[in-house]
Structures are given as C-alpha cells and as structure tokens.
Write a protein that holds these residues in place. Structure first.
Motif, PDB file in Angstrom:
ATOM      1  N   PHE A 499       0.856  -1.183   0.000  1.00 24.79           N
ATOM      2  CA  PHE A 499       0.000   0.000   0.000  1.00 24.79           C
ATOM      3  C   PHE A 499       0.893   1.235   0.000  1.00 24.79           C
ATOM      4  O   PHE A 499       1.889   1.307   0.727  1.00 24.79           O
ATOM      5  CB  PHE A 499      -0.909   0.024   1.225  1.00 24.79           C
ATOM      6  N   ALA A 500       0.534   2.222  -0.829  1.00 26.53           N
ATOM      7  CA  ALA A 500       1.344   3.433  -0.946  1.00 26.53           C
ATOM      8  C   ALA A 500       0.447   4.657  -1.022  1.00 26.53           C
ATOM      9  O   ALA A 500      -0.688   4.589  -1.499  1.00 26.53           O
ATOM     10  CB  ALA A 500       2.239   3.362  -2.179  1.00 26.53           C
ATOM     11  N   VAL A 501       0.973   5.772  -0.553  1.00 27.99           N
ATOM     12  CA  VAL A 501       0.300   7.062  -0.666  1.00 27.99           C
ATOM     13  C   VAL A 501       1.220   8.008  -1.415  1.00 27.99           C
ATOM     14  O   VAL A 501       2.385   8.192  -1.023  1.00 27.99           O
ATOM     15  CB  VAL A 501      -0.036   7.662   0.711  1.00 27.99           C
ATOM     16  N   ALA A 502       0.721   8.591  -2.492  1.00 25.71           N
ATOM     17  CA  ALA A 502       1.462   9.623  -3.216  1.00 25.71           C
ATOM     18  C   ALA A 502       1.045  10.977  -2.653  1.00 25.71           C
ATOM     19  O   ALA A 502      -0.109  11.380  -2.797  1.00 25.71           O
ATOM     20  CB  ALA A 502       1.162   9.544  -4.703  1.00 25.71           C
ATOM     21  N   HIS A 503       1.971  11.664  -2.004  1.00 28.04           N
ATOM     22  CA  HIS A 503       1.672  12.939  -1.346  1.00 28.04           C
ATOM     23  C   HIS A 503       1.833  14.080  -2.352  1.00 28.04           C
ATOM     24  O   HIS A 503       2.790  14.862  -2.301  1.00 28.04           O
ATOM     25  CB  HIS A 503       2.584  13.135  -0.138  1.00 28.04           C
ATOM     26  N   VAL A 504       0.883  14.175  -3.251  1.00 29.16           N
ATOM     27  CA  VAL A 504       0.984  15.078  -4.392  1.00 29.16           C
ATOM     28  C   VAL A 504       0.694  16.517  -3.994  1.00 29.16           C
ATOM     29  O   VAL A 504       0.069  16.790  -2.960  1.00 29.16           O
ATOM     30  CB  VAL A 504       0.023  14.624  -5.506  1.00 29.16           C
ATOM     31  N   ARG A 505       1.134  17.437  -4.837  1.00 31.08           N
ATOM     32  CA  ARG A 505       0.868  18.851  -4.587  1.00 31.08           C
ATOM     33  C   ARG A 505      -0.635  19.140  -4.661  1.00 31.08           C
ATOM     34  O   ARG A 505      -1.368  18.481  -5.370  1.00 31.08           O
ATOM     35  CB  ARG A 505       1.645  19.712  -5.586  1.00 31.08           C
ATOM     36  N   GLY A 506      -1.031  20.150  -3.914  1.00 31.18           N
ATOM     37  CA  GLY A 506      -2.447  20.414  -3.701  1.00 31.18           C
ATOM     38  C   GLY A 506      -2.870  19.966  -2.315  1.00 31.18           C
ATOM     39  O   GLY A 506      -3.849  20.458  -1.766  1.00 31.18           O
ATOM     40  N   GLY A 507      -2.131  19.016  -1.737  1.00 33.00           N
ATOM     41  CA  GLY A 507      -2.348  18.583  -0.368  1.00 33.00           C
ATOM     42  C   GLY A 507      -1.583  19.468   0.595  1.00 33.00           C
ATOM     43  O   GLY A 507      -0.997  20.483   0.220  1.00 33.00           O
ATOM     44  N   GLY A 508      -1.555  19.065   1.861  1.00 37.18           N
ATOM     45  CA  GLY A 508      -0.924  19.907   2.871  1.00 37.18           C
ATOM     46  C   GLY A 508       0.319  19.312   3.491  1.00 37.18           C
ATOM     47  O   GLY A 508       0.778  19.783   4.533  1.00 37.18           O
ATOM     48  N   GLU A 509       0.884  18.276   2.866  1.00 34.94           N
ATOM     49  CA  GLU A 509       1.973  17.556   3.510  1.00 34.94           C
ATOM     50  C   GLU A 509       3.244  18.381   3.680  1.00 34.94           C
ATOM     51  O   GLU A 509       3.966  18.232   4.662  1.00 34.94           O
ATOM     52  CB  GLU A 509       2.308  16.285   2.715  1.00 34.94           C
ATOM     53  N   MET A 510       3.537  19.277   2.720  1.00 31.74           N
ATOM     54  CA  MET A 510       4.861  19.900   2.685  1.00 31.74           C
ATOM     55  C   MET A 510       4.802  21.424   2.782  1.00 31.74           C
ATOM     56  O   MET A 510       5.670  22.118   2.267  1.00 31.74           O
ATOM     57  CB  MET A 510       5.567  19.488   1.395  1.00 31.74           C
ATOM     58  N   GLY A 511       3.811  21.966   3.458  1.00 32.50           N
ATOM     59  CA  GLY A 511       3.753  23.411   3.639  1.00 32.50           C
ATOM     60  C   GLY A 511       2.789  24.088   2.690  1.00 32.50           C
ATOM     61  O   GLY A 511       2.255  23.491   1.754  1.00 32.50           O
ATOM     62  N   ARG A 512       2.561  25.389   2.931  1.00 33.75           N
ATOM     63  CA  ARG A 512       1.571  26.126   2.154  1.00 33.75           C
ATOM     64  C   ARG A 512       1.921  26.183   0.661  1.00 33.75           C
ATOM     65  O   ARG A 512       1.026  26.110  -0.185  1.00 33.75           O
ATOM     66  CB  ARG A 512       1.424  27.530   2.731  1.00 33.75           C
ATOM     67  N   SER A 513       3.181  26.306   0.312  1.00 34.85           N
ATOM     68  CA  SER A 513       3.532  26.367  -1.108  1.00 34.85           C
ATOM     69  C   SER A 513       3.182  25.057  -1.815  1.00 34.85           C
ATOM     70  O   SER A 513       2.866  25.057  -3.013  1.00 34.85           O
ATOM     71  CB  SER A 513       5.020  26.691  -1.283  1.00 34.85           C
ATOM     72  N   TRP A 514       3.239  23.947  -1.089  1.00 34.75           N
ATOM     73  CA  TRP A 514       2.872  22.643  -1.650  1.00 34.75           C
ATOM     74  C   TRP A 514       1.403  22.643  -2.072  1.00 34.75           C
ATOM     75  O   TRP A 514       1.039  22.102  -3.121  1.00 34.75           O
ATOM     76  CB  TRP A 514       3.117  21.555  -0.613  1.00 34.75           C
ATOM     77  N   TYR A 515       0.607  23.298  -1.265  1.00 35.00           N
ATOM     78  CA  TYR A 515      -0.814  23.439  -1.582  1.00 35.00           C
ATOM     79  C   TYR A 515      -1.016  24.386  -2.758  1.00 35.00           C
ATOM     80  O   TYR A 515      -1.743  24.077  -3.714  1.00 35.00           O
ATOM     81  CB  TYR A 515      -1.540  23.946  -0.339  1.00 35.00           C
ATOM     82  N   GLU A 516      -0.396  25.537  -2.705  1.00 36.09           N
ATOM     83  CA  GLU A 516      -0.617  26.528  -3.747  1.00 36.09           C
ATOM     84  C   GLU A 516      -0.121  26.072  -5.108  1.00 36.09           C
ATOM     85  O   GLU A 516      -0.647  26.502  -6.145  1.00 36.09           O
ATOM     86  CB  GLU A 516       0.042  27.850  -3.349  1.00 36.09           C
ATOM     87  N   ASP A 517       0.866  25.190  -5.117  1.00 34.80           N
ATOM     88  CA  ASP A 517       1.376  24.662  -6.386  1.00 34.80           C
ATOM     89  C   ASP A 517       0.493  23.562  -6.958  1.00 34.80           C
ATOM     90  O   ASP A 517       0.846  22.969  -7.987  1.00 34.80           O
ATOM     91  CB  ASP A 517       2.800  24.126  -6.204  1.00 34.80           C
ATOM     92  N   GLY A 518      -0.648  23.286  -6.307  1.00 36.87           N
ATOM     93  CA  GLY A 518      -1.551  22.266  -6.819  1.00 36.87           C
ATOM     94  C   GLY A 518      -2.994  22.722  -6.822  1.00 36.87           C
ATOM     95  O   GLY A 518      -3.905  21.905  -6.637  1.00 36.87           O
ATOM     96  N   LYS A 519      -3.222  24.020  -7.010  1.00 40.37           N
ATOM     97  CA  LYS A 519      -4.587  24.549  -7.053  1.00 40.37           C
ATOM     98  C   LYS A 519      -4.687  25.564  -8.195  1.00 40.37           C
ATOM     99  O   LYS A 519      -3.688  25.910  -8.835  1.00 40.37           O
ATOM    100  CB  LYS A 519      -4.975  25.188  -5.718  1.00 40.37           C
ATOM    101  N   LEU A 520      -5.912  26.016  -8.450  1.00 36.91           N
ATOM    102  CA  LEU A 520      -6.162  27.028  -9.467  1.00 36.91           C
ATOM    103  C   LEU A 520      -5.482  26.660 -10.782  1.00 36.91           C
ATOM    104  O   LEU A 520      -5.674  25.557 -11.291  1.00 36.91           O
ATOM    105  CB  LEU A 520      -5.721  28.410  -8.949  1.00 36.91           C
TER     106      LEU A 520
END
Length: 702
Positions: A499-520
């Motif tokens: 079982f694996a989880v891909a912690h892709v951008r848009g999520g919150g795993e790696m800080g706010r920029s990680w989120y902003e780089d996966g939205k809009l």
C-alpha cells in the motif's frame, strides 16, 4: 451459470452549455434530475449490472469482511474523557452498528487518571446518555452531527441526520429525568453547542446552496420561531461556524473561504450583545484565534499568514485585538504552523515539518515551544479529547502505518507519558511483521514528490521484485494524507499487496507552497505528480502496470479521473469513491452546493475564460478519449451526497462506456458523502472495494 446482463446504456439527451464562445453538448446532463423516474431506473440498472458483474467476488467479500471483523474487538470502550465531574466515553457492543454514549462520575475532583474500563464490568454510577442503535432503529442511515452535554451536566443536545444529506435535527434531553424536551430544531448544520450556562444553544443553518451562512441563538424551552440571529454572512464565498472557547470566556464566530478568514467575538455570559470583529477580513489572509489568560489579562493567540506564507503565531489583547501584535513564534519557511490549543497554564502548538505532523507545548511566559518527539520515521499525531480548561496533562492520538492508534496522556510538568489505550488488533498482530518507509519520485518539473509505503515483510522488501500495489492519492484543499493505521488494510498487506500514498501537490503535507502549487491554474501538478509517483514505482521495480491499482475519493476522485485520461497505460484499475469527475459543470453553476465557495480552490470559470479553458482541459468527464484502452474502473457514489452529487460519476461512467471502457457504477441509495453508516455496513463497503481491487490485481482468494 448465471448470465450477466448487458451494461446499462444511458440515453443521449443532449443539453447545450455555452460559455465564452464555447458550445458543448452534454449528452448525460439529464441524469442530474434526482427525482426523475428515468434517472432512478438508470441508477437501479447500474447497481444491478455492477452486482451481477461482481457476483463472483461475493465469497471474497465475505472473507474480507470476516477478516476485518475477526481483527476488531467488537465489544469495546473508548478512553474516558474528563469534563467537569464526569468521565465521558463510548461503548461498542458486538453485533450493534453504532456506539452507546455513556458517562460515569469522578471518584474525586483530583482524579485525572481515567478509569480503566472493561466491557464486561459495569462502571459505578454509569449513565447511558444516548444509545445510537435505538436512535437509528428504523432508519437505513444514521449520523450524529452534534453531541454535547451542558456545563452543569444536566442536559444533552444531539443532532441527527437519517438521510445522508448532512442536514441535522437538534434535540435536547434532560439527563436528570431522561425525558426529551420539546425543543426540536430541524435543518441545522453540524456543530451546535450549549452556552456555558446551559440556557441557550448556538447553532448554524445553511442557505439554498448548502453553505452554512447564519448563526442562531435558541433559548432552551422556547419556540424556534423566537430564535435570534447572532450573525449572518451574505457573501457566498464564506462558510460560517461558531463555538465557545475552552475557557468558556467567549463565543467565537468564524467565517472562512479557501483563502480568507474573519472572526467575531461575543462575551459568553452576555449573548444579547453584538459581536465584535477580531481582525477585519483581508483578501488572502487567514487567521484563527484562541483565548488565554496571561498575567491576569485576557489575550488571544492568533495563528495567521499575513506576510507569513507558512503562518506565524502572535499574541494580542482580547479587548484590543487590532492593537499591537507580539510575535510568539515567527514565520519559519517550510514549517507550516497549523494551530494552537490554549489551556489555563500552557498551550499546545500543531505544525508540520518534513511532511509529518508535529506537536509542541508552549510556555506562556517564555514563549518557548518544546517539541514532543516520537521515534518512528513515519507517523501521525494530534491532540484529542481535551475539553478541560486546567488539566495537568494533554491527551494525544498517535499512530502510524504499523502502530495501531494509541491514546497517550502527557503530564506537561514532567513530560511523563501515560499510554491509556492502543487500538486492539486481534489475531496476534505484530507490528514488527510490517515495514514502512518513504521514497521520493521526481515530478515533471523536477519537484521531489514523497511517496509513503507499507508492506508485510514476509513477502520481501519493496523493490526486490514487482508486487501488486495499491496507490492512494488526494491532493486538494491543503488536506494531508498522513500515515495512519488501518485494520482493513491488513487484508491487503497479508496478501502481499504493497500500500502506498502519493503525497501530491495540492495537499498539505509539505507546507503552504505545496498546496498553492496544486490549485487554481497549477492544478495539473496534482495529476502529473501522481503519474510521476506511479511511474517511479513501476520503473524502480516496486510494481508493474498490470498490478497497480489507484484509489482516490471526492477531490481525490477528480485525481483518479484525470490520471485515467493522462496515463491509462500505467494502471490496471481505478477505484473512484464519490468522485468529483464533472468538475467544470459543477463549478460553472453557482446555484449548486458549494460552487461559489469552491472558486477560491479551482478558479471561476463562469467569469474567467482562462480558468474555463484550463478546467475544460483536465476535467475527467469532458476528456474521456476514444481509442484509449482504459483501466478497469469502479465508481462508488451516494444518492444523497450534497458535496459531490451522484450525477458526476453517473455521467462519467456513461461516457467511459461509450469508448468501450470496463466501468462500473455502485450508487448507495440511502447514504451521503461519507458513504454508508454503521460500522458493520462500513466494513462490508470496504470489503466490497477491496475485493474488487484484489480481482483487478490478480490476488488469489485464500
């Protein structure tokens, strides 16, 4: 041999959609008419077809269900939580779907060590507050949206949804007589609470678009027609909620969009007054406040992102919150400050660093945080069950892929850790039999994407040879997917599945920029990151395309639909749960639930042709391609889902069938966004999904 019926073929009844000079004929939009007889007949036909196509998996489903059940201590009790002079806890009884909410009196006011409960021993003075099994009797669906006992411990309020549409009816029970009071408040949102004096209930209602927009004050024992509006928010972009501080000093009314927030204070002992704003809303600034008393003065600790991408913590006077700000924890790039829980003598700060959740205690006078350390490389931790204002200890919930959920009390003065309970796993579970680790994939733009793995060691180390692999992803709303334990997952791991989880951008795993780089207008990064993670796992020998199944739910279902279009050759199967696969149609319609609020996350395609073109380029339903060998698809949805409507996967499956894809639709006819209710129903639902995954992966039935 039972013959399998032909796949349902939805009639094509084109509806024209015109925006920004682009005309689109949508053949299946008619499926949105939930109460139309043809729509119901089509959904029933889809269910019948899916049942027939998966009938051969019935023994496997039953086997997986029994595995989950046999590993679960069915008659069990939660760890008691102290509030006032009572311990509150929940019993679960073998054979019963729902919990029984109970309480028992403290032995003495100085007693902070909860009683060690045993399912077969009656706790002295135990009272049953609410037996959810009785409340659910006669209903196909049951969920609690609010549950609170008054400060004086004499009244219980609870709110019930028996449909799945997340509209709750509040009831009040007199705990001294056991009688229901005449108060009944229908069509409320989750999260109602008593005022500290127990005389009033603060609750929230929604507008036609299912947006919580109004906070109300109800006096117990009076007609709901006399309820007073405490706050109304007319701007469609903002959700509204309200709750009392742990200190019972203030009521905080909270407003929030995806990018902006605002809070208003009311004195808890005088709810007849007018709320006063903490900080006036400023586009793009988010904040949340928590009350404390320092050197005899009421203060607010505020976590905010004003000129601080990953947030900072400041302290202000409660009577002058817009006055001078004292920086307590300065902004630290890459360390995402999440929030603060204040108590009488100290606080607990939550944050993320290096992709993991963290906690630290905070001394009010020095402002110095002390991180609470754990000895696992991957884990998840958070505060849990801390309603008291002046406890000597803080309660945490800790776990990992291999460590069952563990309740820990930490004595703040000494750092002594007292393990109150670890989730029982029956059948001889040994965490040493399983391994977990993180690997890194490279995205198209060179960004390193974390991928977390868990496996059973007896099948060898991942990467030694290709193994069946189940890859999960989400990647939206800054929501992280943390390494948590799952009893149901053991049925996979014990069959050799990684079982694996891909912690892709848009999520919150790696800080706010990680989120902003996966939205809009950066949303495609979410999809290409997941594809990069899958390719990394294939290219490095963890699995191969014939033995790789992807799963995602809700916004993660959008991810599933997108990667099926982008890289269908990488996956043997796609499990999409309540999937947001017709995103453009939904986000174009401001009358639908949540749409306007969602514009901060996805953009506004109604007014912006650039956003329209960008979303049209990735929304799964509109990008299903002819001549493509799609992986097998199972889409699971619920008729009463108000967040992602059933019509989205229904249309998507119809379109996939047009191009020859092997796609199945399973629609729960009495459930909402969270799926079926009741633990046994939930186990059966997960067994259903896992059996389908095992069938796709070719994992042999025992």
């Amino acid at each position: 041999m039972t013959s399998v019926p032909e796949a349902p073929s939805a009639a094509r009844r084109p509806v024209l959609r015109s925006h920004h000079g682009d005309d689109v004929e949508d053949a299946y939009e008619w499926l949105r008419a939930k109460d139309d007889a043809d729509v119901r007949a089509h959904l029933e036909a889809e269910n019948a077809f899916t049942e027939a196509r998966t009938a051969h998996l019935a023994p496997l489903r039953e086997q997986i269900f029994e595995e989950i059940r046999s590993r679960t201590l069915e008659t069990d009790m939660s760890v008691p939580v102290r509030r006032g002079q009572w311990w509150y806890y929940t019993r679960s009884i073998e054979g019963q779907q729902y919990g029984i909410h109970c309480r028992a009196p403290l032995v003495s006011p100085e007693d902070w060590d909860p009683p060690v409960l045993s399912p077969d021993i009656t706790v002295p003075g135990e009272q049953v507050l609410l037996d959810a099994n009785r409340e659910a009797d006669g209903h196909d669906f049951f969920a609690l949206g609010s549950f609170e006992v008054s400060t004086d411990a004499t009244r219980l309020l609870y709110a019930v949804d028996t449909v799945g549409d997340e509209r709750y009816t509040i009831r009040v029970r007199d705990l001294e007589t056991g009688e229901l009071l005449p108060d009944a408040i229908p069509d409320t949102f989750a999260g109602a609470s008593f005022s500290p004096d127990g005389r009033h209930i603060v609750y929230t209602t929604v507008d036609e678009a299912w947006r919580p927009d109004t906070v109300w004050l109800h006096e117990v024992g009076t007609a709901t027609s006399d309820d007073r509006t405490l706050f109304h928010e007319p701007d469609d972009r903002y959700w509204v909620g309200a709750g009392f501080t742990r200190s019972d000093r203030y009521l905080i009314i909270e407003l929030g969009s995806s990018i902006t927030s605002e809070e208003w204070l009311m004195d808890a002992d005088d709810l007849s007054g007018q709320p006063r704003v903490v900080w006036p809303r400023q586009e793009g600034v988010e904040y949340s406040s928590s009350h404390a008393v320092v050197d005899g003065e009421d203060v607010l600790y505020i976590v905010h992102n004003d000129q601080a991408l990953d947030f900072e913590l400041v302290r202000v006077r409660a009577d002058d919150p817009q006055g001078p700000r004292e920086i307590v924890l300065a902004h630290e790039p890459g360390q995402r400050l999440l929030g603060i829980s204040t108590f009488r003598d100290w606080a607990v700060v939550a944050y993320r660093r290096d992709g993991l959740s963290r906690l630290a205690t905070l001394d009010y006078l020095s402002g110095a945080p002390t991180e609470i350390a754990f000895d696992e490389d991957l884990y998840d931790v958070g505060t849990a069950g801390n309603p008291e204002w002046a406890p000597p200890m803080i309660r945490l919930a800790f776990g990992s892929f291999v460590t069952p959920s563990t309740v820990v009390d930490i004595v703040v003065a000494t750092d002594e850790r007292r393990i109150r309970k670890q989730q029982p796993v029956l059948g001889g579970y040994d965490p040493a039999d399983y391994g977990q680790r993180r690997v890194w994939a490279l995205a198209e733009d060179g960004t390193r994407i974390p991928v977390s793995l868990v496996w059973r060691r007896s099948f060898g180390e991942p990467g030694e040879k290709p193994r069946p692999l189940h890859l999960y992803g989400y990647g939206s709303y800054e929501h992280p997917i943390d390494p948590a334990f799952s009893i149901a997952r053991l049925s996979e791991l014990d069959r050799g599945v990684v079982f694996a989880v891909a912690h892709v951008r848009g999520g919150g795993e790696m800080g706010r920029s990680w989120y902003e780089d996966g939205k809009l207008l950066s949303k495609r990064n979410t999809f290409t990151d997941f594809v990069a993670a899958a390719r990394h796992l294939v290219q490095n020998g963890y699995t191969d395309a014939e033995h790789l199944v992807a799963e995602g739910g809700s916004a993660g279902g959008l991810l599933m639909g997108a990667v099926a279009n982008i890289a269908p050759e990488l996956f043997a199967g796609i499990l999409a749960v309540v999937p947001f696969v017709d995103a453009l149609t939904t986000i174009l319609d401001p009358s639908l639930p949540l749409t306007v609020i969602e514009w901060d996350e996805w953009g506004n395609p109604l007014d912006d042709p650039g956003v329209y073109a960008y979303m049209k380029g990735y929304t799964p339903y509109e990008n299903v391609r002819d001549g493509v060998d799609y992986p097998r698809v199972l889409a699971v949805t619920s008729l009463n889902d108000t967040r992602v409507m059933y019509v989205e996967p229904a249309k998507w499956v119809a379109r996939l069938r047009e191009v020859g894809a092997d796609a199945l639709l399973k629609c729960e006819m009495s459930a909402g966004h969270g799926g079926v209710s009741g633990r046994y129903n939930s186990w059966r639902e997960r067994a259903y999904e896992l059996a389908w995954i095992f069938d796709v992966l070719g994992v042999a039935q025992d």
